[in-house]
Design an enzyme around this catalytic site. Sequence first.
Site, PDB file in Angstrom:
ATOM      1  N   GLU A  96       0.824  -1.219   0.000  1.00 29.62           N
ATOM      2  CA  GLU A  96       0.000   0.000   0.000  1.00 29.62           C
ATOM      3  C   GLU A  96       0.858   1.268   0.000  1.00 29.62           C
ATOM      4  O   GLU A  96       0.616   2.211   0.753  1.00 29.62           O
ATOM      5  CB  GLU A  96      -0.981  -0.012   1.178  1.00 29.62           C
ATOM      6  CG  GLU A  96      -1.922  -1.197   1.155  1.00 29.62           C
ATOM      7  CD  GLU A  96      -3.063  -1.100   2.151  1.00 29.62           C
ATOM      8  OE1 GLU A  96      -2.979  -0.286   3.091  1.00 29.62           O
ATOM      9  OE2 GLU A  96      -4.047  -1.843   1.991  1.00 29.62           O
ATOM     10  N   GLU A 234      -4.708  -9.340   0.744  1.00 26.45           N
ATOM     11  CA  GLU A 234      -5.395  -9.089   2.018  1.00 26.45           C
ATOM     12  C   GLU A 234      -6.873  -8.947   1.723  1.00 26.45           C
ATOM     13  O   GLU A 234      -7.255  -8.306   0.746  1.00 26.45           O
ATOM     14  CB  GLU A 234      -4.965  -7.769   2.688  1.00 26.45           C
ATOM     15  CG  GLU A 234      -3.625  -7.745   3.356  1.00 26.45           C
ATOM     16  CD  GLU A 234      -3.338  -6.387   4.026  1.00 26.45           C
ATOM     17  OE1 GLU A 234      -4.280  -5.577   4.218  1.00 26.45           O
ATOM     18  OE2 GLU A 234      -2.173  -6.140   4.347  1.00 26.45           O
TER      19      GLU A 234
END
Length: 310
Positions: A96, A234
């Site tokens: 991220e 995720e």
Amino acid sequence: TIGVCYGVVANNLPPANEVVQLYRSNGLTGMRIYFADAKALSALRGSGIGLILDVGGNDVLASLAANASNAANWVRDNVRPYYPAVNIKYIAAGNEVWGGDTQNIVPAMRNLGAALKAPGLGTIKVSTSIRFDAVTNTFPPSNGVFAQAYMTDVARLLASTGAPLLTNVYPYFAYKDNPRDIQLNYATFRPGTTTVRDPNTGLTSQCLFDAMVDAVVAALERSGAPGVRVVVSESGWPSASGFAATADNARAYNQGLIDHVGGGTPKRPGALETYIFAMFNENFKTGELTEKHFGLFNPDKSPAYPIRFQ
């Protein structure tokens, strides 16, 4: 493959060898760790568990991008001592990453890829793990496009190496941000929801997860990388301390996810490799209180709520 992310932002978790045993006793065949954790890597030897190995923070990413010898040293220290006794499948160059740090992703991936060309390491693939908001125009899914130019470079590099794009996909956050337009049942794999038809493709999504993954697929196609596989690195739902964060919703979502991903998405049928976030409730997580409550298990290894992995 159903894997689970093993985060350690806590001070009360069991030792790594017990964690690996907990994975094995539950039939979990995949794990993700967020830095080159020597205790976890040692405990994984001979387990057969497929691993996503993150490089660590943005400082590590910058170092790997800076020059090839840093990447070679990182592989020497964190891959060679363990592979192939530890089944390292993917190395994630960043998780991220945003802002100015994104300029380091492609150089780090290239340098790691070169370091892994050494004898015996060639099956390990290098990727990066993106937030879903790296894709924009996500509705309908076929309109998905990468929001920034660096992602086109990432996608084309992945296409050239045969590595998948690791993507964090959270219907929870989409629902939390827009509960007026998104049904809870549609977000949590519960039956009896409205389905959403993509007018451009005629494909119908039965759940928000599919629509999100297929928007990433569309973005890959638009960037000239239609052959790149998506791995969901995720996904999860919190069980306490926030909007719609209940054990009932978390169980519905994660059980639904486990039961669903074997069939893939409307755009890409077939098994979708997916990693649930997270193995444990992590009491030192910062940010919103829900961040401490994504775990499938409590620190004492008891289930946070009933779930089956098979």
